[in-house]
Motif scaffolding. Structure first.
Motif, PDB file in Angstrom:
ATOM      1  N   GLU A   3       1.117  -0.975  -0.175  1.00 14.65           N
ATOM      2  CA  GLU A   3       0.142   0.311   0.158  1.00 14.65           C
ATOM      3  C   GLU A   3       0.704   1.301   0.001  1.00 14.65           C
ATOM      4  O   GLU A   3       2.181   1.217   0.534  1.00 14.65           O
ATOM      5  CB  GLU A   3      -0.966  -0.119   1.132  1.00 14.65           C
ATOM      6  CG  GLU A   3      -2.096  -1.220   0.693  1.00 14.65           C
ATOM      7  CD  GLU A   3      -3.523  -0.693   2.233  1.00 14.65           C
ATOM      8  OE1 GLU A   3      -3.025  -0.292   3.091  1.00 14.65           O
ATOM      9  OE2 GLU A   3      -4.287  -1.572   1.568  1.00 14.65           O
ATOM     10  N   PHE A   4       0.382   2.122  -0.721  1.00 15.09           N
ATOM     11  CA  PHE A   4       1.440   3.700  -1.007  1.00 15.09           C
ATOM     12  C   PHE A   4       0.601   4.698  -0.479  1.00 15.09           C
ATOM     13  O   PHE A   4      -0.615   5.110  -0.937  1.00 15.09           O
ATOM     14  CB  PHE A   4       1.407   3.413  -2.443  1.00 15.09           C
ATOM     15  CG  PHE A   4       2.885   2.501  -2.946  1.00 15.09           C
ATOM     16  CD1 PHE A   4       3.999   3.254  -2.143  1.00 15.09           C
ATOM     17  CD2 PHE A   4       2.294   1.634  -3.178  1.00 15.09           C
ATOM     18  CE1 PHE A   4       5.453   2.384  -3.098  1.00 15.09           C
ATOM     19  CE2 PHE A   4       3.654   0.577  -3.220  1.00 15.09           C
ATOM     20  CZ  PHE A   4       4.793   1.043  -3.124  1.00 15.09           C
ATOM     21  N   ILE A   5       1.169   5.748  -0.044  1.00 16.33           N
ATOM     22  CA  ILE A   5       0.095   7.185  -0.134  1.00 16.33           C
ATOM     23  C   ILE A   5       0.606   8.075  -0.597  1.00 16.33           C
ATOM     24  O   ILE A   5       1.512   8.201  -0.875  1.00 16.33           O
ATOM     25  CB  ILE A   5      -0.423   7.416   1.323  1.00 16.33           C
ATOM     26  CG1 ILE A   5      -0.632   8.684   2.179  1.00 16.33           C
ATOM     27  CG2 ILE A   5       1.647   7.749   2.248  1.00 16.33           C
ATOM     28  CD1 ILE A   5      -1.159   9.062   3.211  1.00 16.33           C
ATOM     29  N   LEU A   6      -0.284   8.182  -1.603  1.00 18.76           N
ATOM     30  CA  LEU A   6       0.291  10.062  -2.336  1.00 18.76           C
ATOM     31  C   LEU A   6      -0.596  11.185  -1.929  1.00 18.76           C
ATOM     32  O   LEU A   6      -1.719  11.319  -1.220  1.00 18.76           O
ATOM     33  CB  LEU A   6      -1.058   9.122  -3.558  1.00 18.76           C
ATOM     34  CG  LEU A   6       0.004   8.185  -4.684  1.00 18.76           C
ATOM     35  CD1 LEU A   6       1.015   7.609  -4.078  1.00 18.76           C
ATOM     36  CD2 LEU A   6      -1.224   8.096  -5.885  1.00 18.76           C
ATOM     37  N   TRP A  32     -10.483  10.465 -11.704  1.00 13.54           N
ATOM     38  CA  TRP A  32      -9.178  10.149 -11.329  1.00 13.54           C
ATOM     39  C   TRP A  32      -8.855   9.301 -10.569  1.00 13.54           C
ATOM     40  O   TRP A  32      -8.328   8.209 -10.526  1.00 13.54           O
ATOM     41  CB  TRP A  32      -7.768  11.324 -10.906  1.00 13.54           C
ATOM     42  CG  TRP A  32      -6.433  10.634 -10.171  1.00 13.54           C
ATOM     43  CD1 TRP A  32      -5.499   9.692 -11.347  1.00 13.54           C
ATOM     44  CD2 TRP A  32      -6.037  10.738  -9.599  1.00 13.54           C
ATOM     45  NE1 TRP A  32      -4.319  10.182 -10.288  1.00 13.54           N
ATOM     46  CE2 TRP A  32      -4.442   9.988  -9.381  1.00 13.54           C
ATOM     47  CE3 TRP A  32      -5.924  11.680  -8.227  1.00 13.54           C
ATOM     48  CZ2 TRP A  32      -3.466  10.399  -8.120  1.00 13.54           C
ATOM     49  CZ3 TRP A  32      -5.614  11.549  -7.176  1.00 13.54           C
ATOM     50  CH2 TRP A  32      -4.076  11.229  -6.967  1.00 13.54           C
ATOM     51  N   ILE A  33      -9.179   9.595  -9.369  1.00 17.32           N
ATOM     52  CA  ILE A  33      -9.861   8.250  -8.173  1.00 17.32           C
ATOM     53  C   ILE A  33     -10.397   6.889  -8.514  1.00 17.32           C
ATOM     54  O   ILE A  33     -10.434   6.147  -8.639  1.00 17.32           O
ATOM     55  CB  ILE A  33     -10.123   9.121  -6.869  1.00 17.32           C
ATOM     56  CG1 ILE A  33      -9.981   9.892  -6.501  1.00 17.32           C
ATOM     57  CG2 ILE A  33     -10.669   7.094  -5.855  1.00 17.32           C
ATOM     58  CD1 ILE A  33     -10.076  10.747  -4.703  1.00 17.32           C
ATOM     59  N   GLN A  34     -11.225   7.152  -9.722  1.00 23.93           N
ATOM     60  CA  GLN A  34     -12.238   6.192 -10.342  1.00 23.93           C
ATOM     61  C   GLN A  34     -11.364   5.267 -10.848  1.00 23.93           C
ATOM     62  O   GLN A  34     -12.158   4.250 -11.047  1.00 23.93           O
ATOM     63  CB  GLN A  34     -13.824   7.009 -10.905  1.00 23.93           C
ATOM     64  CG  GLN A  34     -14.773   6.642 -11.994  1.00 23.93           C
ATOM     65  CD  GLN A  34     -15.297   6.499 -10.143  1.00 23.93           C
ATOM     66  OE1 GLN A  34     -16.188   7.478  -8.982  1.00 23.93           O
ATOM     67  NE2 GLN A  34     -15.666   4.411  -9.788  1.00 23.93           N
ATOM     68  N   LYS A  41      -7.348  -0.289  -7.485  1.00 19.27           N
ATOM     69  CA  LYS A  41      -6.324  -0.410  -6.507  1.00 19.27           C
ATOM     70  C   LYS A  41      -6.453   0.994  -5.359  1.00 19.27           C
ATOM     71  O   LYS A  41      -5.864   1.125  -5.034  1.00 19.27           O
ATOM     72  CB  LYS A  41      -5.147  -0.295  -7.552  1.00 19.27           C
ATOM     73  CG  LYS A  41      -4.681  -1.455  -8.575  1.00 19.27           C
ATOM     74  CD  LYS A  41      -3.868  -1.708  -8.375  1.00 19.27           C
ATOM     75  CE  LYS A  41      -3.025  -3.371  -8.944  1.00 19.27           C
ATOM     76  NZ  LYS A  41      -1.802  -3.327  -9.970  1.00 19.27           N
ATOM     77  N   PHE A  42      -7.079   1.204  -5.536  1.00 20.15           N
ATOM     78  CA  PHE A  42      -7.845   2.669  -4.483  1.00 20.15           C
ATOM     79  C   PHE A  42      -8.628   1.896  -2.922  1.00 20.15           C
ATOM     80  O   PHE A  42      -9.324   0.699  -2.868  1.00 20.15           O
ATOM     81  CB  PHE A  42      -9.245   3.004  -4.585  1.00 20.15           C
ATOM     82  CG  PHE A  42      -9.581   4.539  -4.318  1.00 20.15           C
ATOM     83  CD1 PHE A  42      -8.188   5.097  -4.366  1.00 20.15           C
ATOM     84  CD2 PHE A  42     -10.113   4.328  -2.751  1.00 20.15           C
ATOM     85  CE1 PHE A  42      -8.692   6.857  -3.525  1.00 20.15           C
ATOM     86  CE2 PHE A  42     -11.048   5.689  -2.551  1.00 20.15           C
ATOM     87  CZ  PHE A  42     -10.481   6.679  -2.241  1.00 20.15           C
ATOM     88  N   VAL A  43      -8.147   1.964  -1.823  1.00 16.87           N
ATOM     89  CA  VAL A  43      -7.533   2.267  -0.894  1.00 16.87           C
ATOM     90  C   VAL A  43      -8.898   2.178   0.187  1.00 16.87           C
ATOM     91  O   VAL A  43     -10.151   2.640   0.611  1.00 16.87           O
ATOM     92  CB  VAL A  43      -6.569   1.220   0.161  1.00 16.87           C
ATOM     93  CG1 VAL A  43      -6.972   0.995   1.715  1.00 16.87           C
ATOM     94  CG2 VAL A  43      -5.706   0.826  -0.322  1.00 16.87           C
ATOM     95  N   VAL A  80      -2.910   3.839  -2.101  1.00 13.37           N
ATOM     96  CA  VAL A  80      -3.645   3.024  -2.815  1.00 13.37           C
ATOM     97  C   VAL A  80      -2.505   1.644  -2.793  1.00 13.37           C
ATOM     98  O   VAL A  80      -2.140   1.452  -2.240  1.00 13.37           O
ATOM     99  CB  VAL A  80      -2.854   3.337  -4.346  1.00 13.37           C
ATOM    100  CG1 VAL A  80      -3.748   4.713  -5.162  1.00 13.37           C
ATOM    101  CG2 VAL A  80      -1.614   3.855  -4.714  1.00 13.37           C
ATOM    102  N   LYS A  81      -3.448   1.128  -3.149  1.00 12.77           N
ATOM    103  CA  LYS A  81      -2.218  -0.723  -3.781  1.00 12.77           C
ATOM    104  C   LYS A  81      -1.488  -0.741  -4.904  1.00 12.77           C
ATOM    105  O   LYS A  81      -1.971  -0.183  -5.839  1.00 12.77           O
ATOM    106  CB  LYS A  81      -3.397  -2.013  -3.385  1.00 12.77           C
ATOM    107  CG  LYS A  81      -3.881  -2.452  -2.706  1.00 12.77           C
ATOM    108  CD  LYS A  81      -4.701  -3.294  -2.808  1.00 12.77           C
ATOM    109  CE  LYS A  81      -6.275  -3.053  -1.555  1.00 12.77           C
ATOM    110  NZ  LYS A  81      -7.250  -4.027  -2.327  1.00 12.77           N
ATOM    111  N   ALA A  82      -0.732  -0.985  -5.432  1.00  7.45           N
ATOM    112  CA  ALA A  82       0.297  -1.218  -5.936  1.00  7.45           C
ATOM    113  C   ALA A  82       1.629  -2.093  -5.823  1.00  7.45           C
ATOM    114  O   ALA A  82       1.891  -2.319  -4.502  1.00  7.45           O
ATOM    115  CB  ALA A  82       1.189   0.367  -6.622  1.00  7.45           C
ATOM    116  N   GLU A  83       1.898  -2.806  -7.462  1.00  9.19           N
ATOM    117  CA  GLU A  83       3.059  -3.931  -6.640  1.00  9.19           C
ATOM    118  C   GLU A  83       4.491  -3.266  -6.394  1.00  9.19           C
ATOM    119  O   GLU A  83       4.890  -3.626  -6.376  1.00  9.19           O
ATOM    120  CB  GLU A  83       2.991  -4.729  -8.683  1.00  9.19           C
ATOM    121  CG  GLU A  83       1.689  -5.252  -8.491  1.00  9.19           C
ATOM    122  CD  GLU A  83       1.402  -6.498  -7.926  1.00  9.19           C
ATOM    123  OE1 GLU A  83       2.731  -6.863  -7.538  1.00  9.19           O
ATOM    124  OE2 GLU A  83       0.343  -7.164  -8.183  1.00  9.19           O
ATOM    125  N   SER A  84       4.707  -1.761  -7.686  1.00  9.46           N
ATOM    126  CA  SER A  84       6.107  -0.838  -6.924  1.00  9.46           C
ATOM    127  C   SER A  84       5.721   0.386  -6.972  1.00  9.46           C
ATOM    128  O   SER A  84       4.713   0.757  -7.450  1.00  9.46           O
ATOM    129  CB  SER A  84       6.219  -1.433  -8.173  1.00  9.46           C
ATOM    130  OG  SER A  84       6.269  -0.569  -9.099  1.00  9.46           O
TER     131      SER A  84
END
Lengths: 117, 356
Positions: A3-6, A32-34, A41-43, A80-84
């Motif tokens: 999980e990453f925070i933007l 954008w969020i949509q 991948k949106f938390v 968001v969730k991301a692989e990298s």
């Protein structure tokens, strides 16, 4: 998957933007969020209103700011969730916040509570 | 996430409503405060709706937030010199709410229009402030429309707000016998507002059109209020409708102006032409003949593509009448050009003789 925070850093929009611009900006952010949510991948996310903000200093002194450089103020974030980190940065590139010169989106990994990070 | 679609221009539309209703409450001298409360309301919407979705009734949501913000502002500034605010604070102890009824919103906007078009305020400032308060434009958008910079616009708005304060202008309907007189300034401002959009050099097409549509909307409001539903108001709306019908035809793909005789009349908006005719008919009920009647008449003939001598003769006559009401060298020149056009139609030989 991490999980990453933007984190959005930008100026207080209410003083410079017209109603029409605010609505356009809101619509773009929602789209954008949509687009991230469509990939599953949106938390979560929230705005951080500038009004009523307080800064608590050393020895418990409380002020209404200052926030430092005005463009460095945090206006909100999404997770968001991301692989990298690269994938998370790709998501960040689509943020309407970046239309403003000097604004940034900071991408940070969220620490996992699994003892392996 | 299944959420209601956001109405286009909702914020712009609600800005004038909220600012008018609050402006009336706080007094014309505190107009900027009303503008700020409205802006902050949209900011709150932006911060909430973006993440939590658009509420069922967006307008009601905005009014509730604006009410609370107004309450806080009044409490914080203890604006007890404003009689209305004083009354309202007293009432709000009993949870009395601001009147967001359709009628009060419409009335407030009209009353605001009369206040902003007060003869004491210079025309340029009237237009600037109307664009801000009644059309919900931002400083940059106004500057863009006027082809000038933020500072100039800010100064103009500042002067206008100062005048409102100094002259103690009330946000209220003028007295019945005053209305006719005051209406003239109002119509002039609306006319200029429309022209500003129609003839603006600004490269922003959408903005220019929006400006014209806003001017039409305000004029339309006047036709819906009985005491101001007068022939000259209907004539102005008719004039605007005829002009607006050529929006699409008068710009080519590159945004450059297309001269009238080169326009593709299939692009003329028939609905707006019909609207123009409708209001021209309404304008003709009564004895009053204003310059807007004559200009609407001229504009009507321009929506008829057929190049007949009847058309140019009618146009010329209308110009002559217009010159009698309001002489200007520019008008004189235009009338002269129309006269030539008519002569060309009638006597092609005369032209040959003259040019040899």
């Amino acid at each position: 998957m991490d999980e990453f925070i933007l984190i959005f850093r930008h100026q207080d929009g209410s003083k410079v933007a017209s109603p029409e611009q605010m609505q356009t900006w809101m619509k773009q952010t929602m789209d954008w969020i949509q687009s991230i949510a469509a990939k599953g991948k949106f938390v979560s996310g929230t705005a951080l209103p500038f009004a009523d903000a307080r800064v608590v200093h050393h020895k418990g002194i409380v002020t209404n700011g200052p926030f430092g450089d005005i463009k460095e103020t945090i206006g909100g974030f999404i997770i968001v969730k991301a692989e990298s980190p690269e994938e998370a940065a790709e998501f960040a590139k689509g943020s309407p916040v970046l239309q403003g010169d000097g604004n940034t989106v900071e991408v940070r990994k969220i620490a996992k509570n699994d003892g392996v990070h | 996430m299944n959420q209601p679609e956001l109405i286009p221009h909702l914020f712009r539309t609600e800005f004038r409503k909220i600012t008018s209703v609050l402006g009336k409450l706080l007094g014309a001298g505190r107009l900027e405060m009303a503008e700020d409360i409205a802006s902050e309301t949209f900011l709150a919407a932006m911060e909430t709706w973006t993440y939590k979705g658009i509420p069922e009734n967006p307008a009601a949501w905005l009014y509730a937030v604006a009410k609370n913000k107004a309450k806080n502002v009044i409490a914080r500034n203890s604006l007890f010199d404003s009689k209305r605010a004083k009354e309202w604070v007293r009432n709000s102890q009993n949870e009395e709410v601001i009147d967001w009824s359709e009628k009060n919103i419409a009335d407030s906007q009209l009353q605001m229009l009369f206040a902003l078009c007060h003869p004491a305020i210079p025309a340029e400032a009237q237009i600037g402030l109307s664009l801000r308060v009644l059309c919900g434009f931002g400083i940059d958008e106004i500057a863009n429309a006027f082809l000038t910079n933020r500072e100039v616009i800010n100064k103009r708005l500042f002067r206008a707000r100062e005048k409102l304060r100094e002259e103690k202008i009330e946000i209220a309907f003028p007295e019945e016998k005053e209305i006719l007189h005051r209406l003239e300034t109002v119509l002039k401002t609306l006319y200029l507002l429309f022209s500003e959009g129609y003839y603006s050099e600004s490269s922003d097409n959408v903005l220019r059109e929006d400006l014209c549509l806003e001017a039409m909307r305000l004029t339309h409001l006047l036709t819906e209020y009985e005491p101001t539903n007068l022939p000259n108001v209907n004539a102005l709306l008719s004039l605007m409708s005829f002009h607006a019908s050529r929006f699409e035809a008068r710009r080519n793909a590159n945004g450059e102006l297309v001269l009238y005789q080169d326009q593709d009349e299939r692009k003329w908006n028939q609905e707006l032409i019909a609207q123009g005719i409708y209001f021209l008919n309404k304008a003709s009920q009564g004895k009053l003949l204003s310059k807007y009647h004559l200009e609407a008449g001229i504009a009507y003939w321009h929506t008829q593509k057929a190049d007949t001598s009847e058309k140019w003769e009618s146009i010329l006559q209308l110009y002559n009448q217009l010159l009698q009401i309001e002489y200007s060298p520019w008008l004189h020149l235009t009338a002269h050009l129309r006269f030539q056009r008519l002569m060309e139609k009638k006597k092609p030989l005369l032209r040959l003789k003259n040019s040899s």
